[in-house]
Write an enzyme that holds these catalytic residues in place. Structure first.
Site, PDB file in Angstrom:
ATOM      1  N   ARG A  92       0.808  -1.230   0.000  1.00  0.00           N
ATOM      2  CA  ARG A  92       0.000   0.000   0.000  1.00  0.00           C
ATOM      3  C   ARG A  92       0.837   1.274   0.000  1.00  0.00           C
ATOM      4  O   ARG A  92       0.398   2.337   0.437  1.00  0.00           O
ATOM      5  CB  ARG A  92      -0.966   0.029   1.183  1.00  0.00           C
ATOM      6  CG  ARG A  92      -1.938  -1.114   1.147  1.00  0.00           C
ATOM      7  CD  ARG A  92      -3.104  -0.873   2.079  1.00  0.00           C
ATOM      8  NE  ARG A  92      -3.954  -2.041   2.072  1.00  0.00           N
ATOM      9  CZ  ARG A  92      -3.752  -3.097   2.841  1.00  0.00           C
ATOM     10  NH1 ARG A  92      -2.773  -3.124   3.697  1.00  0.00           N
ATOM     11  NH2 ARG A  92      -4.558  -4.140   2.749  1.00  0.00           N
ATOM     12  N   LYS A 142       4.285  11.674 -10.826  1.00  0.00           N
ATOM     13  CA  LYS A 142       3.392  10.907 -11.708  1.00  0.00           C
ATOM     14  C   LYS A 142       4.069   9.582 -12.010  1.00  0.00           C
ATOM     15  O   LYS A 142       5.206   9.558 -12.495  1.00  0.00           O
ATOM     16  CB  LYS A 142       3.163  11.652 -13.031  1.00  0.00           C
ATOM     17  CG  LYS A 142       2.100  12.713 -12.967  1.00  0.00           C
ATOM     18  CD  LYS A 142       1.791  13.154 -14.404  1.00  0.00           C
ATOM     19  CE  LYS A 142       0.843  14.300 -14.454  1.00  0.00           C
ATOM     20  NZ  LYS A 142       0.619  14.746 -15.847  1.00  0.00           N
ATOM     21  N   GLU A 173      12.565  19.047 -23.806  1.00  0.00           N
ATOM     22  CA  GLU A 173      11.819  19.364 -22.580  1.00  0.00           C
ATOM     23  C   GLU A 173      12.502  20.507 -21.817  1.00  0.00           C
ATOM     24  O   GLU A 173      11.828  21.279 -21.124  1.00  0.00           O
ATOM     25  CB  GLU A 173      11.679  18.126 -21.682  1.00  0.00           C
ATOM     26  CG  GLU A 173      11.063  16.903 -22.372  1.00  0.00           C
ATOM     27  CD  GLU A 173       9.528  16.888 -22.408  1.00  0.00           C
ATOM     28  OE1 GLU A 173       8.894  17.877 -22.002  1.00  0.00           O
ATOM     29  OE2 GLU A 173       8.976  15.850 -22.858  1.00  0.00           O
ATOM     30  N   LYS A 188       9.743  23.088 -13.010  1.00  0.00           N
ATOM     31  CA  LYS A 188       8.784  21.993 -12.818  1.00  0.00           C
ATOM     32  C   LYS A 188       8.368  21.907 -11.350  1.00  0.00           C
ATOM     33  O   LYS A 188       7.184  21.726 -11.049  1.00  0.00           O
ATOM     34  CB  LYS A 188       9.359  20.658 -13.297  1.00  0.00           C
ATOM     35  CG  LYS A 188       8.360  19.520 -13.057  1.00  0.00           C
ATOM     36  CD  LYS A 188       8.305  18.452 -14.089  1.00  0.00           C
ATOM     37  CE  LYS A 188       7.114  17.529 -13.830  1.00  0.00           C
ATOM     38  NZ  LYS A 188       7.140  16.303 -14.596  1.00  0.00           N
ATOM     39  N   GLU A 219      -2.584  18.304 -11.274  1.00  0.00           N
ATOM     40  CA  GLU A 219      -2.950  18.790 -12.606  1.00  0.00           C
ATOM     41  C   GLU A 219      -4.432  19.124 -12.737  1.00  0.00           C
ATOM     42  O   GLU A 219      -5.155  18.559 -13.559  1.00  0.00           O
ATOM     43  CB  GLU A 219      -2.523  17.798 -13.696  1.00  0.00           C
ATOM     44  CG  GLU A 219      -2.547  18.456 -15.077  1.00  0.00           C
ATOM     45  CD  GLU A 219      -1.842  17.652 -16.155  1.00  0.00           C
ATOM     46  OE1 GLU A 219      -0.846  16.976 -15.868  1.00  0.00           O
ATOM     47  OE2 GLU A 219      -2.305  17.736 -17.298  1.00  0.00           O
ATOM     48  N   ARG A 267      -0.589  22.987 -14.006  1.00  0.00           N
ATOM     49  CA  ARG A 267       0.362  21.935 -14.405  1.00  0.00           C
ATOM     50  C   ARG A 267       0.172  21.551 -15.874  1.00  0.00           C
ATOM     51  O   ARG A 267       1.095  21.043 -16.514  1.00  0.00           O
ATOM     52  CB  ARG A 267       0.220  20.704 -13.480  1.00  0.00           C
ATOM     53  CG  ARG A 267       1.321  19.674 -13.675  1.00  0.00           C
ATOM     54  CD  ARG A 267       1.407  18.647 -12.551  1.00  0.00           C
ATOM     55  NE  ARG A 267       2.409  17.634 -12.870  1.00  0.00           N
ATOM     56  CZ  ARG A 267       2.821  16.704 -12.036  1.00  0.00           C
ATOM     57  NH1 ARG A 267       2.351  16.625 -10.821  1.00  0.00           N
ATOM     58  NH2 ARG A 267       3.736  15.816 -12.414  1.00  0.00           N
ATOM     59  N   ASN A 311       2.362  20.581 -20.604  1.00  0.00           N
ATOM     60  CA  ASN A 311       2.049  19.807 -21.806  1.00  0.00           C
ATOM     61  C   ASN A 311       2.214  20.630 -23.087  1.00  0.00           C
ATOM     62  O   ASN A 311       1.761  20.207 -24.151  1.00  0.00           O
ATOM     63  CB  ASN A 311       0.616  19.265 -21.740  1.00  0.00           C
ATOM     64  CG  ASN A 311       0.451  18.294 -20.587  1.00  0.00           C
ATOM     65  OD1 ASN A 311       1.397  17.596 -20.227  1.00  0.00           O
ATOM     66  ND2 ASN A 311      -0.724  18.264 -19.987  1.00  0.00           N
ATOM     67  N   HIS A 317       2.613  19.043 -26.483  1.00  0.00           N
ATOM     68  CA  HIS A 317       2.343  17.612 -26.327  1.00  0.00           C
ATOM     69  C   HIS A 317       1.099  17.126 -27.060  1.00  0.00           C
ATOM     70  O   HIS A 317       0.988  15.939 -27.347  1.00  0.00           O
ATOM     71  CB  HIS A 317       2.270  17.228 -24.843  1.00  0.00           C
ATOM     72  CG  HIS A 317       3.627  17.112 -24.196  1.00  0.00           C
ATOM     73  ND1 HIS A 317       4.513  18.170 -24.118  1.00  0.00           N
ATOM     74  CD2 HIS A 317       4.263  16.062 -23.618  1.00  0.00           C
ATOM     75  CE1 HIS A 317       5.616  17.765 -23.501  1.00  0.00           C
ATOM     76  NE2 HIS A 317       5.496  16.491 -23.184  1.00  0.00           N
ATOM     77  N   HIS A 342       1.920  14.130 -29.171  1.00  0.00           N
ATOM     78  CA  HIS A 342       1.360  12.785 -28.960  1.00  0.00           C
ATOM     79  C   HIS A 342       0.734  12.245 -30.236  1.00  0.00           C
ATOM     80  O   HIS A 342       0.864  11.056 -30.553  1.00  0.00           O
ATOM     81  CB  HIS A 342       0.305  12.803 -27.845  1.00  0.00           C
ATOM     82  CG  HIS A 342       0.900  12.871 -26.477  1.00  0.00           C
ATOM     83  ND1 HIS A 342       0.211  13.389 -25.402  1.00  0.00           N
ATOM     84  CD2 HIS A 342       2.100  12.486 -26.010  1.00  0.00           C
ATOM     85  CE1 HIS A 342       0.978  13.327 -24.321  1.00  0.00           C
ATOM     86  NE2 HIS A 342       2.131  12.785 -24.670  1.00  0.00           N
ATOM     87  N   HIS A 385       9.895  10.528 -27.977  1.00  0.00           N
ATOM     88  CA  HIS A 385       8.955  11.447 -27.325  1.00  0.00           C
ATOM     89  C   HIS A 385       9.439  12.903 -27.395  1.00  0.00           C
ATOM     90  O   HIS A 385       8.703  13.802 -27.807  1.00  0.00           O
ATOM     91  CB  HIS A 385       8.716  11.027 -25.877  1.00  0.00           C
ATOM     92  CG  HIS A 385       7.902  12.010 -25.108  1.00  0.00           C
ATOM     93  ND1 HIS A 385       6.546  12.148 -25.302  1.00  0.00           N
ATOM     94  CD2 HIS A 385       8.245  12.945 -24.178  1.00  0.00           C
ATOM     95  CE1 HIS A 385       6.088  13.117 -24.519  1.00  0.00           C
ATOM     96  NE2 HIS A 385       7.101  13.608 -23.825  1.00  0.00           N
TER      97      HIS A 385
END
Ligand SMILES: NC(=O)c1ccc[n+]([C@@H]2O[C@H](COP(=O)([O-])OP(=O)(O)OC[C@H]3O[C@@H](n4cnc5c(N)ncnc54)[C@H](O)[C@@H]3O)[C@@H](O)[C@H]2O)c1
Ligand SMILES: [Zn+2]
Length: 377
Positions: A130, A152, A194, A235, A245, A249, A253, A256, A260, A274
């Protein structure tokens, strides 16, 4: 923006999240201090080091030595390199190995690798017993400036990337910039997209600094540390204000949405990494913003020029292989983002360093823009 510090002096950036706050420590040859830094935070803890086979060959023994010198017993779990390890079968194996290695609550995981290892080991840490602590030791530029910071964690579903995951913050991030010396140049460049992103989002002075100093960032030394520290500060500040987010936040992106779609069109393959997709996506966003009259065209051209100078793709035609149609790209954008009341949410820019969330972009405008881009105008 602060001036670069002297080479050799680690820089600490704090991620301010109350009781879950942690430091990102950035500097050359930091890996040797990993054990003492962990022992100071969690005296008496055992560790499981999770890595991929490529990184393990290069840095596992140095990591193990650093832990054992500080009296930290460690088991090692090595998975195959590549995105394929962010999967249920590998997740299951790592969980079982962590449990078999008698890692209890109060012990911790060390994620030694790029974003794949950080996301996988972070998700294992979020779920085994957990939730146990973990330390990020990012070994790619992308991981040092982006994926290791912010908590994340995820693995991929057959329905899409990063669909099974959790928010789980690390207790420490050690970004040893010397580890990047062995990174293939193409991977370094992809991570650099990035870095440039943080300038484009909210720091025009940093973008200008990168235009003059990017060669030194690639070469290593204090310019590299500085670029990573500025990126991590940006960041960390964003994550501290919007951990889950719900708002700001989303600015991270930038580039992105287009990125993507292009990654998906290239089948998430070696054809387009990426970071390369993000570079191309950012060039497109600035061109699209200029077309909407938000910023002057030369400002968008400046973005494209810098990304092209470092060797990143900036035109859809730069991607090797078959060129996707505008309709196909729109379909992929629609899969990635919900169209709400006929409008798309995009991160657009009013200038270099002035990006904002635009919730009202008409898909027809995007379709027309992509059509023109593909026609080469
Ligand atoms: N959690 C987040 O916030 C977040 C943010 C961005 C990206 N990501 C995830 O990150 C992943 C991509 O990360 P990545 O680009 O670091 O890829 P990666 O982890 O696959 O690493 C790229 C390649 O470089 C190799 N490598 C790593 N470090 C090396 C070193 N020092 N020397 C030589 N080779 C080395 C790896 O073995 C791998 O083959 C994606 O899965 C993406 O979804 C997560
Ligand atoms: Zn990204």
């Amino acid at each position: 923006m602060t001036a670069p510090l002297r080479a050799g002096e680690p820089i600490a950036v704090n991620v301010a999240l109350g009781q879950r706050s942690y430091d990102i420590v950035i500097g050359r040859n930091l890996i040797g201090s990993l054990g003492t830094r962990i022992a100071a935070l969690r005296p008496g803890a055992k560790a499981a080091i999770v890595s991929d086979a490529t990184v393990a060959k290069l840095y596992l023994s140095a990591t193990e030595q650093a832990l054992s010198a500080a009296g930290i017993p460690a088991v090692c779990i090595v998975v195959p390199p590549g995105e394929g390890s962010k999967s249920f079968p590998v997740f299951e194996r790592v969980c079982e190995d962590v449990i078999a290695g008698r890692i209890e609550r109060g012990d911790l995981l060390v994620a030694l690798g790029g974003g794949v290892i950080g996301d996988l080991a972070g998700f294992v840490a979020a779920t085994v017993r957990r939730g146990i602590d973990y330390v990020q030791v990012p070994t790619t530029l992308l991981a040092q400036v982006d994926s290791s910071v912010g908590g994340k964690t995820a693995i991929d579903s057959r329905h899409g990337k990063n669909l099974i995951g959790a928010f789980h913050q690390p207790i420490l991030v050690i970004a040893d910039t010397a580890l990047l010396d062995t990174l293939p140049p193409r991977e370094f460049r992809a991570g650099y997209a990035e870095v440039a992103k943080y300038g484009l989002i909210g720091d025009a002075a940093f973008f200008a600094w990168l235009e003059s100093n990017w060669r030194q960032v690639f070469a290593g030394g204090s310019a590299r540390e500085h670029a990573i520290a500025v990126s991590c500060r940006a960041k960390a500040a964003t994550v501290a204000r919007d951990e889950r987010e719900t708002g700001e936040r989303a600015l991270l992106n930038l580039g992105h949405t287009f990125g993507h779609a292009l990654e998906a069109a290239a089948g998430f393959s070696e054809r387009l990494l990426h970071g390369e997709a993000v570079a191309l996506g950012m060039a497109l966003v600035f061109a699209f913003s200029a077309r909407r009259g938000l910023l002057p065209a030369p400002e968008a051209e400046r973005v494209t020029r810098h990304l092209a100078d470092v060797g990143l793709p900036t035109r859809i035609a730069d991607v090797p292989g078959p060129v996707p149609s505008a309709d196909r790209l729109m379909q992929l954008i629609g899969q990635d983002k919900k169209v709400r009341r006929g409008a798309l949410t995009f991160i657009l820019a009013r200038a270099i360093g002035q990006s904002f969330v635009a919730p009202d972009v008409d898909p027809a405008d995007v379709r027309a823009f992509l059509g023109d881009m593909l026609a080469g105008s």
